[in-house]
Design a protein around this motif. Sequence first.
Motif, PDB file in Angstrom:
ATOM      1  N   ASP A   1     -57.173  44.509   5.583  1.00  0.00           N
ATOM      2  CA  ASP A   1     -58.219  45.024   6.479  1.00  0.00           C
ATOM      3  C   ASP A   1     -59.544  45.278   5.778  1.00  0.00           C
TER       4      ASP A   1
ATOM      5  N   LYS B   1     -66.842  56.402   8.471  1.00  0.00           N
ATOM      6  CA  LYS B   1     -65.661  56.908   9.181  1.00  0.00           C
ATOM      7  C   LYS B   1     -65.828  58.384   9.484  1.00  0.00           C
TER       8      LYS B   1
ATOM      9  N   ASP C   1     -64.462  47.448   6.177  1.00  0.00           N
ATOM     10  CA  ASP C   1     -63.116  48.022   6.175  1.00  0.00           C
ATOM     11  C   ASP C   1     -62.767  48.419   7.615  1.00  0.00           C
ATOM     12  N   ALA C   2     -61.661  47.891   8.128  1.00  0.00           N
ATOM     13  CA  ALA C   2     -61.263  48.222   9.511  1.00  0.00           C
ATOM     14  C   ALA C   2     -60.698  49.638   9.547  1.00  0.00           C
TER      15      ALA C   2
HETATM   16 MG   LIG Z   1     -58.952  50.399   6.535  1.00  0.00          MG
END
Ligand SMILES: [Mg+2]
Length: 420
Positions: free
Chosen positions: A101, A153, A6-7
């Motif tokens: 993404d 993240k 996942d970007a």
């Molecule tokens: Mg993302």
Amino acid sequence: MIGICDANNFYVSCERVFNPALNGRPVVVLSNNDRCIIARSNEAKTLGLKMGQPIYQIADVIRANHVVLCSSNFKLYGDMSRRMQTILKRFVPQTEVYSVDEAFLDFRGMDLTKLDELGHTISRTVRHSTGLPVSVGIAPTKTLAKIASKLCKKYPKLNGACYMHRPEDIEKVLRKTPVGDVWGIGGEYEELLLRQGVKTAYDFTQLPPGWVRKRMTVEGLRTWKELRGEPCIEIVAQNPKKKQICNSCSFPSEVSDLEELHTAVATFTTTVAEKLRKQKSVCGELVVFIHTNYFKENAPVSYESLIVRFSVRTDSTLELVAAATDALKAIFRKGFAYKKAGVILSDIAPKAGVQTSIFDTLDRGKHSRLMEALDRINETQGRRTVVVASRGFDPIKMDRQHLSRGFTTDLDDIIRVKTE
Ligand SMILES: [Mg+2]
């Protein structure tokens, strides 16, 4: 094991790749016409800027904190997405493109002791090759992989990849994951669970399956099982060959009038859209092409085509005709006599499970109901009883004051590097 790549803050990250001055600053990407926020950098999140917020409401915050505004450059984002997805295919036998993404990665049958290293290699390679920071989560199920990628993240020290597989680790993470953050649980279900005192993903896994099934349907039960490590949501293999729906026609006599050509293209689009809905699919791409007569000697020859990509896959005649009209206007050249025109829909996927997105400005439910009504009338009352009035030719006014360039898609916009 299943992975997801996942970007991070995808649109903002795309802008930063080509404008490193944006690094470390609060950046937001705006919806069409520069109205609302559709993506935020971490710095913008810290300022309390919210998704979907209209910018006129936060003019003061923007000014005081020098927030950088970017108009949405979907051409750039689409191309960056394609680059990322292509790289991911190198590492696993099968990927599932889940959104612009995100992609699921199928690690089944691979050496479990190598997955941690592989996750980091994937993350690093995407970063080096595209400039995009990504979070790779690997876990026994899709739902757990999503949670693992969110951990990356939150914790930069994970270096962009997290392999979460030991039951004790999974339990520890689930105890800290708010139930509303679980993939597939949101809105009403989140409220229902909170009312039951279910605060975390772990609490949810402790509910009796019968209760979950009864109150949250089989889908809720699937999520419950997935959180407990039992894979229930399969990787959907992409068709190696793109399915396409095409409608084209050679004109009896050549056409050099835009209005006339437009009527033809709008009609083709209406037909392919009906076929698309009939097979209960949606499409992500539309191509319009027009060409002159190849066989006519001493006449100017032109073969033009244009691809339109949709940010959310669609089956709406209204949206498709509008896109086809814009494409036609862009490729039509005065002074040519066109012999053939056509419309192709591609990047076709089942309508069930269509990925929506926050920047989506269309009321898709309404569109769906309208299209159903239209198809029903045309079926019972005869074809073309109700048709979509074609759009006019006034250029569409799009306010995009802060638009970055087509760095990867337009030769004129390629970044020049000076050497000495
Ligand atoms: Mg993302």
